[in-house]
Scaffold this motif. Structure first.
Motif, PDB file in Angstrom:
ATOM      1  N   ASP A   1     -17.029 -44.148  89.052  1.00  0.00           N
ATOM      2  CA  ASP A   1     -17.327 -43.623  90.382  1.00  0.00           C
ATOM      3  C   ASP A   1     -16.141 -43.761  91.313  1.00  0.00           C
ATOM      4  O   ASP A   1     -15.823 -42.863  92.078  1.00  0.00           O
ATOM      5  N   GLY A   2     -15.500 -44.910  91.217  1.00  0.00           N
ATOM      6  CA  GLY A   2     -14.367 -45.210  92.093  1.00  0.00           C
ATOM      7  C   GLY A   2     -13.272 -44.168  91.967  1.00  0.00           C
ATOM      8  O   GLY A   2     -12.778 -43.639  92.969  1.00  0.00           O
ATOM      9  N   SER A   3     -12.909 -43.844  90.740  1.00  0.00           N
ATOM     10  CA  SER A   3     -11.816 -42.889  90.576  1.00  0.00           C
ATOM     11  C   SER A   3     -12.258 -41.494  91.000  1.00  0.00           C
ATOM     12  O   SER A   3     -11.456 -40.696  91.482  1.00  0.00           O
ATOM     13  N   ALA A   4     -13.549 -41.184  90.842  1.00  0.00           N
ATOM     14  CA  ALA A   4     -14.047 -39.881  91.283  1.00  0.00           C
ATOM     15  C   ALA A   4     -13.846 -39.736  92.785  1.00  0.00           C
ATOM     16  O   ALA A   4     -13.342 -38.719  93.266  1.00  0.00           O
ATOM     17  N   GLU A   5     -14.227 -40.780  93.516  1.00  0.00           N
ATOM     18  CA  GLU A   5     -14.092 -40.743  94.977  1.00  0.00           C
ATOM     19  C   GLU A   5     -12.623 -40.640  95.383  1.00  0.00           C
ATOM     20  O   GLU A   5     -12.254 -39.826  96.221  1.00  0.00           O
ATOM     21  N   ALA A   6     -11.812 -41.491  94.762  1.00  0.00           N
ATOM     22  CA  ALA A   6     -10.394 -41.529  95.118  1.00  0.00           C
ATOM     23  C   ALA A   6      -9.737 -40.170  94.893  1.00  0.00           C
ATOM     24  O   ALA A   6      -9.022 -39.649  95.749  1.00  0.00           O
ATOM     25  N   LEU A   7     -10.010 -39.578  93.729  1.00  0.00           N
ATOM     26  CA  LEU A   7      -9.391 -38.290  93.412  1.00  0.00           C
ATOM     27  C   LEU A   7      -9.917 -37.180  94.321  1.00  0.00           C
ATOM     28  O   LEU A   7      -9.150 -36.363  94.818  1.00  0.00           O
ATOM     29  N   ALA A   8     -11.236 -37.189  94.533  1.00  0.00           N
ATOM     30  CA  ALA A   8     -11.828 -36.142  95.374  1.00  0.00           C
ATOM     31  C   ALA A   8     -11.204 -36.175  96.761  1.00  0.00           C
ATOM     32  O   ALA A   8     -10.832 -35.141  97.313  1.00  0.00           O
ATOM     33  N   ASP A   9     -11.068 -37.395  97.307  1.00  0.00           N
ATOM     34  CA  ASP A   9     -10.443 -37.529  98.628  1.00  0.00           C
ATOM     35  C   ASP A   9      -9.031 -36.986  98.636  1.00  0.00           C
ATOM     36  O   ASP A   9      -8.647 -36.197  99.498  1.00  0.00           O
ATOM     37  N   SER A  10      -8.248 -37.417  97.659  1.00  0.00           N
ATOM     38  CA  SER A  10      -6.841 -37.005  97.611  1.00  0.00           C
ATOM     39  C   SER A  10      -6.729 -35.496  97.453  1.00  0.00           C
ATOM     40  O   SER A  10      -5.888 -34.854  98.077  1.00  0.00           O
ATOM     41  N   PHE A  11      -7.563 -34.931  96.598  1.00  0.00           N
ATOM     42  CA  PHE A  11      -7.505 -33.484  96.378  1.00  0.00           C
ATOM     43  C   PHE A  11      -7.815 -32.733  97.671  1.00  0.00           C
ATOM     44  O   PHE A  11      -7.143 -31.776  98.020  1.00  0.00           O
ATOM     45  N   GLN A  12      -8.875 -33.192  98.335  1.00  0.00           N
ATOM     46  CA  GLN A  12      -9.276 -32.471  99.530  1.00  0.00           C
ATOM     47  C   GLN A  12      -8.204 -32.511 100.612  1.00  0.00           C
ATOM     48  O   GLN A  12      -8.054 -31.572 101.365  1.00  0.00           O
ATOM     49  N   LYS A  13      -7.455 -33.604 100.612  1.00  0.00           N
ATOM     50  CA  LYS A  13      -6.387 -33.711 101.613  1.00  0.00           C
ATOM     51  C   LYS A  13      -5.258 -32.714 101.349  1.00  0.00           C
ATOM     52  O   LYS A  13      -4.429 -32.462 102.199  1.00  0.00           O
ATOM     53  N   LEU A  14      -5.227 -32.172 100.150  1.00  0.00           N
ATOM     54  CA  LEU A  14      -4.159 -31.225  99.816  1.00  0.00           C
ATOM     55  C   LEU A  14      -4.434 -29.833 100.372  1.00  0.00           C
ATOM     56  O   LEU A  14      -3.573 -28.968 100.356  1.00  0.00           O
ATOM     57  N   SER A  15      -5.647 -29.617 100.856  1.00  0.00           N
ATOM     58  CA  SER A  15      -5.980 -28.309 101.436  1.00  0.00           C
ATOM     59  C   SER A  15      -5.005 -27.974 102.543  1.00  0.00           C
ATOM     60  O   SER A  15      -4.576 -28.850 103.291  1.00  0.00           O
ATOM     61  N   ASN A  16      -4.642 -26.716 102.637  1.00  0.00           N
ATOM     62  CA  ASN A  16      -3.796 -26.288 103.747  1.00  0.00           C
ATOM     63  C   ASN A  16      -4.371 -25.008 104.328  1.00  0.00           C
ATOM     64  O   ASN A  16      -5.463 -24.573 103.954  1.00  0.00           O
ATOM     65  N   GLU A  17      -3.621 -24.401 105.233  1.00  0.00           N
ATOM     66  CA  GLU A  17      -4.153 -23.237 105.937  1.00  0.00           C
ATOM     67  C   GLU A  17      -4.493 -22.090 104.988  1.00  0.00           C
ATOM     68  O   GLU A  17      -5.404 -21.318 105.238  1.00  0.00           O
ATOM     69  N   GLU A  18      -3.707 -21.998 103.949  1.00  0.00           N
ATOM     70  CA  GLU A  18      -3.889 -20.825 103.099  1.00  0.00           C
ATOM     71  C   GLU A  18      -4.849 -21.040 101.941  1.00  0.00           C
ATOM     72  O   GLU A  18      -5.521 -20.116 101.514  1.00  0.00           O
ATOM     73  N   VAL A  19      -4.857 -22.251 101.457  1.00  0.00           N
ATOM     74  CA  VAL A  19      -5.739 -22.529 100.330  1.00  0.00           C
ATOM     75  C   VAL A  19      -6.550 -23.787 100.601  1.00  0.00           C
ATOM     76  O   VAL A  19      -5.996 -24.818 100.956  1.00  0.00           O
ATOM     77  N   SER A  20      -7.854 -23.679 100.434  1.00  0.00           N
ATOM     78  CA  SER A  20      -8.620 -24.905 100.581  1.00  0.00           C
ATOM     79  C   SER A  20      -9.115 -25.369  99.228  1.00  0.00           C
ATOM     80  O   SER A  20      -9.488 -24.561  98.368  1.00  0.00           O
TER      81      SER A  20
END
Ligand code: GDP
Length: 470
Positions: free
Chosen positions: A378-397
């Motif tokens: 679970d821990g790594s799922a949360e960590a990765l999901a958070d990090s991935f979502q932070k990569l969103s930018n104006e053009e691609v979410s």
């Protein structure tokens, strides 16, 4: 290919475009196209034989003088979606039963054979021309005749043209089946006019391409179609050696819950018996059982015959070549070495595959990247999901549509296919079935052992997207 040639994928695509060929990022190129593009870029190339072919060829030297004998034609049915490919295949399959056999189809094995007046015809039941191209990409020209099905109500469509181009490129004989002639809105003349517009001239219309009208509703023309196939086959004088060790191409492969790995094979040369030792791509084995799509056990296979075979050490890949060899030791040695080679190659290719996804997103102007995330905890799922979502930018979410703990299952792949997502696995692996489905559906699975690798990959790819190379 772009990576190996050290150019950008868009360079390759535009070069093809200038040569009048439309290709996409995820398309497999056939051998001719590969040669052409390498020449264009002035890149030296050679096609490597699979490991061990020298050993296999050496075993075959003693059969060099064996004479070729006639063999049945191998037919692929192609055409635009909904024009009636499956219906025609099923109609022929259900009305024709190889002499002496009865019973229903017990399993779709991707190919079947019919017999009519002592003449056999093998039909490949490949979905569209994808498999056709995939096999050609590996240098296996498995089809002799392509039946192009065109609906008499809809006429020539994009995939009709594609199918014709593919058949022409492969140098196989074409037969046109203008289908659905039972419908009141059928207009055969119009279809013929459309064909002529694209330079395809049917018999009686200034050309020599055999054609017929067909309907699976009334049965009209189906026998005619079969006759045209036999006639075309006769002209082709198809031959292959029988009295030599077997070689065959894998049409499809999978895992049977009870019998283990299986492959549906199309015989290209030689004779295959139950008990024979084979190497098949990166797997090997001893043929334990051979059966046709009616579940009847077969004792022997000759050129152009098809069967599902059991007894392999693992599942081979469609397009792999099966070769009969003298000893189990040779078979094992060759397959082990090939496994190593393929693993190395995969490692190399994985590095660039995310780039492809993003290029596709760019091409199709999708601005959301859907991700399915599977992790070990679970821990790594949360960590990765958070990090991935932070990569969103104006053009691609970045959009995590599903995340859970556990291995990658068939359900995950189905979800990914339905929602155009990629699957990212962290410390987990796909099940055999999931891997197979992903291959069929073209779903990308990326596996990582280190969180930062996953983040880096995604980030790099996203950045790549923002700097278009055109
Ligand atoms: P495929 O996508 O080319 O394999 O096309 P299918 O075989 O699935 O056929 C698409 C649809 O057309 C189905 O609903 C068939 O029942 C129908 N169809 C196929 N052949 C004929 C035909 O000869 N006459 C009529 N009326 N319908 C047909």
């Amino acid at each position: 290919l772009a990576k190996i040639m050290n150019v950008s994928p868009s360079d390759i695509i535009s070069k093809f475009f200038m040569m009048g060929q439309l290709v996409t990022m995820n398309q497999r190129l056939d051998r001719d196209s590969l040669e052409m593009i390498c020449d264009e870029f002035k890149v030296d190339y050679r096609f490597e034989d699979e490991y061990g072919m020298d050993i296999i060829d050496k075993e075959r030297e003693q059969y060099n003088n064996v004479k070729e004998e006639p063999r049945p034609p191998v037919v692929t049915i192609m055409g635009h979606v909904d024009h009636g490919k499956t219906s025609i295949l099923d109609y022929i399959r259900n009305t024709n039963v190889v002499a002496g056999e009865s019973g229903n189809i017990t399993q779709h094995i991707g190919a079947y054979q019919i017999e009519i007046n002592k003449h056999k015809i093998t039909f490949l039941d490949t979905p569209g021309h994808e498999a056709f191209t995939a096999m050609r990409a590996r240098g296996a020209n498995v089809t002799d005749i392509a039946v192009i099905v065109i609906s008499a109500t809809e006429g020539v469509k994009a995939q009709t043209r594609e199918a014709i181009d593919h058949a022409k490129a492969a140098g196989v004989s074409i037969i046109l089946a203008i289908n659905k002639v039972d419908l009141p809105e059928a207009n055969v003349d119009k279809v013929i006019a459309q064909l002529m517009e694209i330079g395809v001239y049917p018999e009686q219309y200034g050309g020599d391409i055999p054609w017929c009208r067909t309907s699976v509703v009334t049965g009209e023309g189906i026998l005619n179609l079969i006759e045209l196939i036999l006639l075309t086959a006769e002209i082709l004088e198809l031959k292959a050696k029988r009295d030599v060790p077997a070689s065959a191409v894998v049409i499809e492969a999978g895992m049977d819950a009870r019998m283990g790995p299986f492959a549906t094979i199309l015989m290209q040369e030689g004779t295959l018996h139950k008990g024979d030792i084979v190497v098949c791509g990166a797997v090997h084995g001893r043929i334990r059982k051979m059966e046709n799509e009616r579940g009847a056990e077969l004792k022997v296979l000759y050129p152009s015959d098809v069967a599902r075979v059991y007894g392999l050490s693992d599942t081979p890949k469609a397009g792999d070549i099966l070769n009969q060899v003298d000893s189990e030791k040779t078979a094992r040695n060759i397959s082990t070495e090939r496994q190593q080679i393929r693993l190395e190659r995969e490692k190399y290719q994985n590095k660039s595959s995310l780039q492809n996804i993003f290029a596709r997103i760019k091409e199709e102007q999708i601005n959301t990247l859907n991700i399915i995330l599977k992790t070990d905890t679970d821990g790594s799922a949360e960590a990765l999901a958070d990090s991935f979502q932070k990569l969103s930018n104006e053009e691609v979410s970045v959009n995590i549509i599903h995340k859970s703990v556990g291995g990658i299952s068939e359900a995950d792949v189905s979800l990914a296919a339905a929602s155009d997502a990629i699957i990212i696995g962290f410390h987990v692996r796909p099940s055999h079935q999931a891997r197979k489905l992903a291959e069929e559906e073209g779903v990308q699975i990326k596996l990582y052992q280190v969180i930062y690798d996953a983040i880096d990959d995604l980030q790099n790819a996203l950045e790549g997207m923002l700097k278009p190379e055109y």
